[in-house]
Scaffold this motif. Structure first.
Motif, PDB file in Angstrom:
ATOM      1  N   ARG A  77      24.378  75.006  37.430  1.00 50.17           N
ATOM      2  CA  ARG A  77      25.680  74.694  36.842  1.00 50.17           C
ATOM      3  C   ARG A  77      26.631  75.889  36.955  1.00 50.17           C
ATOM      4  O   ARG A  77      27.807  75.734  37.290  1.00 50.17           O
ATOM      5  CB  ARG A  77      25.509  74.298  35.380  1.00 50.17           C
ATOM      6  N   GLN A  78      26.118  77.073  36.674  1.00 47.40           N
ATOM      7  CA  GLN A  78      26.960  78.264  36.808  1.00 47.40           C
ATOM      8  C   GLN A  78      27.367  78.495  38.260  1.00 47.40           C
ATOM      9  O   GLN A  78      28.509  78.901  38.539  1.00 47.40           O
ATOM     10  CB  GLN A  78      26.208  79.482  36.267  1.00 47.40           C
ATOM     11  N   GLY A 108      30.116  76.153  39.057  1.00 50.24           N
ATOM     12  CA  GLY A 108      31.367  76.575  38.426  1.00 50.24           C
ATOM     13  C   GLY A 108      32.043  77.702  39.172  1.00 50.24           C
ATOM     14  O   GLY A 108      33.257  77.682  39.389  1.00 50.24           O
ATOM     15  N   GLU A 109      31.263  78.712  39.574  1.00 49.73           N
ATOM     16  CA  GLU A 109      31.864  79.822  40.306  1.00 49.73           C
ATOM     17  C   GLU A 109      32.316  79.400  41.695  1.00 49.73           C
ATOM     18  O   GLU A 109      33.343  79.873  42.195  1.00 49.73           O
ATOM     19  CB  GLU A 109      30.859  80.979  40.383  1.00 49.73           C
ATOM     20  N   GLN A 158      33.414  76.459  42.447  1.00 49.70           N
ATOM     21  CA  GLN A 158      34.648  75.706  42.227  1.00 49.70           C
ATOM     22  C   GLN A 158      35.819  76.651  41.996  1.00 49.70           C
ATOM     23  O   GLN A 158      36.923  76.419  42.494  1.00 49.70           O
ATOM     24  CB  GLN A 158      34.471  74.782  41.021  1.00 49.70           C
TER      25      GLN A 158
END
Length: 427
Positions: free
Chosen positions: A253-254, A257-258, A260
């Motif tokens: 997930r992290q 996110g990064e 994105q």
């Protein structure tokens, strides 16, 4: 419309110049013959066309002069010398006949054209030297052998026309040189702009590559380890396998996110409200360390010096350095290795600590089993590039107590980029 090939274009240009020179030679021949048969000083003051007999030697020498003018572009000095010699020969032959009606200075027109060509195709010193010799020779010959006394005004007009040819040719050459200089500066500026654009593109590609490497390598390494743990204990310890899968989910997930944030930065580069860098810094260092601790690596962090926010570029670079160094420890020294992270901020002499530096040190004991395959070294190169782009330094190598050590110093002042960024870095 298709352009002709370069060889054909040069041949066409050469043919056009030859045709132009031929037309000029014909025009000069017409002017010489017209002036040779015209009486300029009649008693009634009106020029008499055709009242002077055309000597045979004048016609022959005029044809030779005009034939030489056809090749004046290729052999300017030789043509000028030949034309001057033929003009003086015509004056000498006319004076030898002792018939005043045959004496004239019509062939000086060819000298004017030849001297103009020399002045337009040579340098200024050569123009003045050759022009002085030509004016002296032609004017002296006209004064001594011409139809009127040496002090007559016609002799001064010959001097003026010959001198004007040298001045006009020099003016044309200077203007052509100035235009060539302007064109060269424009071409050089265009090349400089293209090189600057290529350099900026290369720097942007390197920056994007560093960001993607730092984002992907860190999280994928954690995912790899946790997935291996889950696979190993799936049957015997399901609760630990579920915990490892939860860590995999959190790391993925992290990473998403990064990624994105990075892709959004690329998509909205021209948007003034878009973030300039992904929102990472030492403020979230604890979350980064916690991820490695959950992966089974012992990490201790020590901070020294005053607190307070760092410049955005320095803050991001410091975070990425720690991230990449811990990822390398996890990959190369194994999940059982221990790492020590030191962050020391030294204030500078300026207000609010301006001019200081941040020193990041990551040292591992190197006693882990080392489960990951050796990397390509892009992470170490990226760390050095980040440091040197901010005017700092990066040193990597064996630690004083064994293991491996990364030491990066980032100044807090004005960044001073270095051209040798990334060189000399290696594990």
């Amino acid at each position: 419309m298709t352009r002709p090939p370069p060889g054909r274009a040069r041949r066409l240009l050469r043919a056009r110049r030859l045709l132009l020179d031929l037309l000029i030679a014909v025009a000069v021949l017409a002017v010489i013959l017209t002036a040779a048969v015209t009486v300029a000083h009649r008693p009634d003051g009106v020029p008499g066309f055709g009242e002077r007999e055309l000597p045979a030697h004048t016609a022959a020498l005029a044809v030779l002069i005009c034939a030489a003018l056809v090749v004046r572009r290729r052999f300017p000095m030789a043509v000028l010398a030949a034309v001057c010699a033929l003009a003086v020969a015509d004056l000498a032959l006319s004076a030898a006949t002792r018939e005043p009606q045959e004496r004239h200075v019509a062939l000086a027109v060819g000298v004017v054209v030849a001297l103009f060509t020399v002045a337009g195709r040579t340098g200024r010193p050569t123009t003045w030297r050759v022009g002085l010799v030509t004016v002296t020779v032609v004017t002296g010959a006209v004064m001594l052998l011409g139809p009127r006394p040496w002090y007559a005004g016609d002799n001064l007009s010959v001097f003026a026309w010959v001198a004007l040819a040298a001045v006009a040719g020099e003016a044309v050459r200077s203007r052509r040189a100035a235009m060539d200089a302007v064109r060269e500066r424009a071409e050089r500026a265009e090349r400089t702009r293209e090189e600057e654009a290529r350099r900026r593109v290369a720097e942007e590609r390197m920056r994007i590559a560093r960001e993607l490497h730092d984002v992907v390598a860190h999280h994928i390494a954690l995912v790899n380890v946790q997935a291996g743990v889950a696979s190993h204990v799936m049957d015997t310890r399901p609760d630990q396998a579920k915990e490892a899968l939860a860590h995999v989910r959190e790391a993925s997930r992290q990473a998403l996110g990064e990624l994105q944030a990075t892709v959004g930065l690329l998509r909205h580069r021209d948007d003034p409200v878009a973030p300039k860098e992904p929102a990472r810094g030492l403020a979230v260092l604890d979350d980064l360390v916690d991820g490695f601790v959950r992966a089974g690596m012992e990490v201790t962090v020590r901070r020294e010096g005053p607190g307070g926010p760092l410049p955005a570029a320095v803050d991001l670079a410091a975070y990425r350095v720690v991230q990449e160094a811990l990822t390398n420890v996890h990959k190369h020294a194994g999940p059982g290795a221990r790492a020590r992270v030191g962050i020391r901020r030294s204030p500078g002499p300026g207000r609010e600590g301006e001019g200081g530096a941040v020193e990041i040190t990551v040292h591992d004991d190197g006693r882990g089993p080392g489960t990951a395959a050796p990397g390509t070294g892009h992470g170490l190169v990226g760390m050095c590039e980040r440091a040197e782009a901010l005017g700092g330094s990066c040193r990597t190598g064996p630690g004083p107590e064994g293991g491996f050590q990364v030491r990066v110093v980032l100044p807090l002042g004005q960044p001073t980029a270095r051209r040798d960024a990334g060189r000399g870095c290696g594990r």
